[in-house]
Scaffold this active site. Structure first.
Site, PDB file in Angstrom:
ATOM      1  N   LYS A  54       0.788  -1.013  -0.023  1.00 51.62           N
ATOM      2  CA  LYS A  54      -0.134   0.076   0.066  1.00 51.62           C
ATOM      3  C   LYS A  54       0.806   1.132   0.153  1.00 51.62           C
ATOM      4  CE  LYS A  54      -3.537  -2.485   2.351  1.00 51.62           C
ATOM      5  NZ  LYS A  54      -4.445  -2.954   3.596  1.00 51.62           N
ATOM      6  N   GLN A  98      -4.208  -1.693   9.894  1.00 49.97           N
ATOM      7  CA  GLN A  98      -4.343  -3.035   9.105  1.00 49.97           C
ATOM      8  C   GLN A  98      -4.865  -3.946  10.349  1.00 49.97           C
ATOM      9  OE1 GLN A  98      -3.359  -3.594   6.047  1.00 49.97           O
ATOM     10  NE2 GLN A  98      -3.602  -5.685   6.249  1.00 49.97           N
ATOM     11  N   ASP A 121     -10.878   2.785   4.426  1.00 47.03           N
ATOM     12  CA  ASP A 121     -10.998   1.505   4.477  1.00 47.03           C
ATOM     13  C   ASP A 121     -12.596   0.900   4.694  1.00 47.03           C
ATOM     14  OD1 ASP A 121      -9.302  -0.778   4.402  1.00 47.03           O
ATOM     15  OD2 ASP A 121      -8.982  -0.978   6.365  1.00 47.03           O
TER      16      ASP A 121
HETATM   17  N1  GUN Z   1      -6.551  -7.154   6.300  1.00 48.78           N
HETATM   18  C1  GUN Z   1      -6.702  -7.749   5.176  1.00 48.78           C
HETATM   19  N2  GUN Z   1      -7.177  -7.024   4.176  1.00 48.78           N
HETATM   20  C2  GUN Z   1      -7.464  -5.909   4.953  1.00 48.78           C
HETATM   21  C3  GUN Z   1      -7.980  -4.697   4.409  1.00 48.78           C
HETATM   22  O1  GUN Z   1      -8.568  -4.606   3.393  1.00 48.78           O
HETATM   23  N3  GUN Z   1      -8.190  -3.484   5.264  1.00 48.78           N
HETATM   24  C4  GUN Z   1      -7.327  -3.714   6.692  1.00 48.78           C
HETATM   25  N4  GUN Z   1      -7.568  -2.672   7.651  1.00 48.78           N
HETATM   26  N5  GUN Z   1      -6.856  -4.734   6.998  1.00 48.78           N
HETATM   27  C5  GUN Z   1      -6.821  -5.912   6.161  1.00 48.78           C
END
Ligand code: GUN
Length: 290
Positions: A54, A98, A121
């Protein structure tokens, strides 16, 4: 193999090029650089990889990317303080914490704290609720990526039978709400671990989305001839290889179209996070989303 391969990596490259142009224009015309903050607690190897992807994607698109790495034993209070500071940080337009968090931390209060205008998110329960009542603000990134893959492949969801295997807050639930929005108009079934005769339910699908987190769960006998199969699974074999929830080789013999893993939904998840961050930066300054 007969199925058309839906190449998420190639689509992601195209969409990211457009986002990069939009970011450059936003900077030139409004002196605004979108900023994303990603908070990582602990040292889960998969999470480190995802947050790193990311971060690099953000920088490549010309955005500000801030990575905040907190120790495994960070307290709930300290994590919430970090999120509150990001809420007040003018340079930051999008906040992502995350998942999964270490066991001693409760994600829900943290997600509830994220400012609604920075919730790129889309995991704040209010954001999820806005989608559930048909008036969405942000779309969660993985389901948003699934919709973009279907749209790019000109696979129409209106009136289609869509079966989603998996009821997670990250994928299954939001995707079911997105697909039943007016304009998308799918008939959605959300199957899960307690579903009776999963194979028969899956065979109803025009579009089958595998998002259960179970390697090889979907086999050829569960897929109707010509159906579209979207594999959201990200499972690691003992050798460290990334595999999906779908038995790709077998299912590709019967499906009409299929996403691979890797190179399917994954690259689009990161791409839609960039898209959401760009939109957040625009909306926060009173500009139209696009
Ligand atoms: N862990 C796996 N996929 C995601 C996501 O799309 N967002 C977040 N915050 N954590 C994740």
């Amino acid at each position: 193999m007969s199925a058309r391969i839906l190449d998420g990596k190639e689509l992601a490259t195209r969409v990211r090029a457009r986002i990069t142009d939009d970011v450059a224009r936003l900077r030139a015309e409004h002196d605004v650089v979108p900023g994303l903050a990603a908070v990582l607690v602990g040292s889960d190897p998969a999470s480190q990889v995802y947050v790193g992807m990311k971060h690099r994607a953000c920088e490549a698109a010309g955005m500000v990317s801030r990575q905040i790495e907190l120790a495994e034993d960070t307290s709930q209070e300290d994590l919430e303080r970090v999120v509150s500071e990001l809420n007040d940080d003018e340079e930051i337009d999008g906040i992502l914490v995350q998942l999964p968090l270490p066991d001693h931390l409760d994600p829900q209060p943290v997600q509830e704290l994220i400012s609604l205008d920075k919730d790129v998110d889309a995991l704040n329960p209010y954001t999820a609720g806005r989608l559930a009542v048909g008036d969405p603000t942000f779309f969660s990134c993985t389901p948003y990526g699934v919709l973009e893959i279907l749209a790019d492949a000109e696979i129409d969801t209106a009136g289609a039978e869509v079966v989603i295997v998996g009821r997670s807050n990250l994928v299954g639930r939001p995707l079911s709400n997105m697909l039943t929005l007016k304009g998308r108009d799918a008939t959605v079934t959300v199957a899960h671990s307690r579903t009776r005769d999963l194979a028969a339910v899956c065979r109803r699908a025009d579009v089958l989305v595998a998002a259960a987190g179970s390697a090889g769960l979907v086999t050829a006998d569960m897929v109707r001839e010509g159906a579209t199969v979207i594999d959201v699974g990200t499972n690691r074999t003992d050798e460290g290889k990334l595999i999906g929830d779908v038995d790709f080789d077998g299912v590709a013999e019967v499906a009409g179209a299929i996403t691979p893993v890797p190179g399917g939904v994954g690259p689009m998840t990161v791409t839609m996070l960039l898209q959401n961050t760009l939109e957040a930066a625009r909306v926060r300054r009173g500009l139209p989303r696009r």
